[in-house]
Design a protein around this motif. Sequence first.
Motif, short mmCIF file in Angstrom:
data_model
loop_
_atom_site.label_atom_id
_atom_site.label_comp_id
_atom_site.label_asym_id
_atom_site.label_seq_id
_atom_site.Cartn_x
_atom_site.Cartn_y
_atom_site.Cartn_z
N ASP A 55 5.29 7.41 -8.50
CA ASP A 55 5.67 7.81 -7.14
C ASP A 55 5.36 9.30 -6.95
O ASP A 55 5.70 10.12 -7.79
CB ASP A 55 7.17 7.54 -7.00
N TYR B 288 -1.61 -2.57 -7.67
CA TYR B 288 -1.55 -1.43 -6.75
C TYR B 288 -0.11 -1.05 -6.38
O TYR B 288 0.28 0.12 -6.48
CB TYR B 288 -2.36 -1.70 -5.49
N ASP B 289 0.68 -2.00 -5.93
CA ASP B 289 2.04 -1.68 -5.49
C ASP B 289 2.93 -1.25 -6.65
O ASP B 289 3.84 -0.44 -6.47
CB ASP B 289 2.66 -2.86 -4.75
N ARG C 91 -5.43 5.54 -6.69
CA ARG C 91 -4.41 5.92 -5.71
C ARG C 91 -4.10 7.42 -5.76
O ARG C 91 -3.95 8.06 -4.71
CB ARG C 91 -3.13 5.12 -5.94
N SER D 35 2.27 2.34 -7.07
CA SER D 35 2.93 3.09 -6.00
C SER D 35 4.41 3.30 -6.32
O SER D 35 4.97 4.37 -6.06
CB SER D 35 2.81 2.35 -4.66
N VAL E 260 -4.32 9.98 -2.68
CA VAL E 260 -3.13 10.69 -2.20
C VAL E 260 -3.38 12.19 -2.17
O VAL E 260 -2.94 12.89 -1.24
CB VAL E 260 -1.91 10.33 -3.06
N ARG F 7 0.79 -1.23 0.00
CA ARG F 7 0.00 0.00 0.00
C ARG F 7 0.82 1.27 0.00
O ARG F 7 0.27 2.34 -0.25
CB ARG F 7 -1.02 0.05 1.15
N ASP F 8 2.09 1.22 0.27
CA ASP F 8 2.95 2.40 0.15
C ASP F 8 4.34 1.98 -0.33
O ASP F 8 5.36 2.34 0.26
CB ASP F 8 3.07 3.14 1.48
N TYR F 9 4.35 1.24 -1.43
CA TYR F 9 5.59 0.66 -1.94
C TYR F 9 6.26 1.69 -2.86
O TYR F 9 6.12 1.64 -4.08
CB TYR F 9 5.24 -0.63 -2.70
N HIS F 10 6.98 2.65 -2.24
CA HIS F 10 7.56 3.73 -3.02
C HIS F 10 8.92 4.12 -2.47
O HIS F 10 9.43 3.52 -1.52
CB HIS F 10 6.62 4.93 -3.08
#
Length: 341
Positions: free
Chosen positions: A233, A225-226, A279, A229, A283, A195-198
Amino acid sequence: MSLNNPSDLRLSQLNEWLATAPAVKVSPESIRPASADASFRRYFRVDGADGATYIAMDAPPPHEDVRPFIHVAEVFGQTGASVPKILAQDVERGFLLLSDLGTTTYLNQLNADTAHKLYLDAIDALVLIQAQSKPGVLPEYDRALLQRELMLFPDWYVGKHLGVTLSDKQTETLNKVFEVLLANNLAQPQVYVHRDYHSRNLMVIAPGNPGILDFQDAVYGPITYDLVSLLRDAYIQWDEEMVLDWAIRYWERAKRAGLPVNPDVDAFYRDFEFMGLQRHLKVLGIFARLYHRDGKDGYLKDLPLVMEYTRKAAGRYNALAPLIRLLDELEEKAPQVGYTF
């Protein structure tokens, strides 16, 4: 973040706990800030008697709960991915002592020379995690959660940040776009989702690159999703051609690993873009909320890039075109006080 504030009761309690933590002997007096977080969590670095450094997490109840972090660390760690090891824990008080994955984030290291290798490492780690996904292990990334995230956009970005109240017609337009996105997102194959793979949550390490942080909100959800992310980015931008190349390399690796990605690469990329738009809208809402509710203005500078992603993705698909028209209307109505699309 002051370490000499006598009113910082949590820090005093953390120091007391570190002095008695059974697994590893550390020097509480060496404690210093390691990183801040968009939540209530704080991270400190502390020296061990063995010459190594360790990370102490302060996650104050009732705002935070360390149990999801502990659970996901075990789940992801079992896949062979590089995540911090939990060396000591006090679940009731919200303290953890972790192995240290270093100080070099992807964001600090990425440039034209390093990007390709670093992104391929991150893609390989992502495939490794996804290929071992099982239902029932992590919470479902279900319609209700996806919908709540989308609502952050009208509630916080439009309403609070732009100061605009949507008309009934505009609300209907936005809801129709949301339905298109949700239908796509929920139809995608399901895997473990960080969920926040950045770039701020991936650490450059050797061996086992990348080190993966901030995974406590992981769920079981849409397969793209990832990847979105990672490649779209909010903190660093790459040419569309490079993003497409990396996305295809992920698709090829995922297929080889037996992951259920769409066998048609064009349909896969459409899934990637629709997931990305969900996403991006989320964000925009989160960054606005961090500023207006939490007083954290550091994310305002990242809003224009996220809006650029939003407009580009929506502009490529007829079903999403009404969102572009709505954004144009909002831009005309928003007060001109220093923040723009």
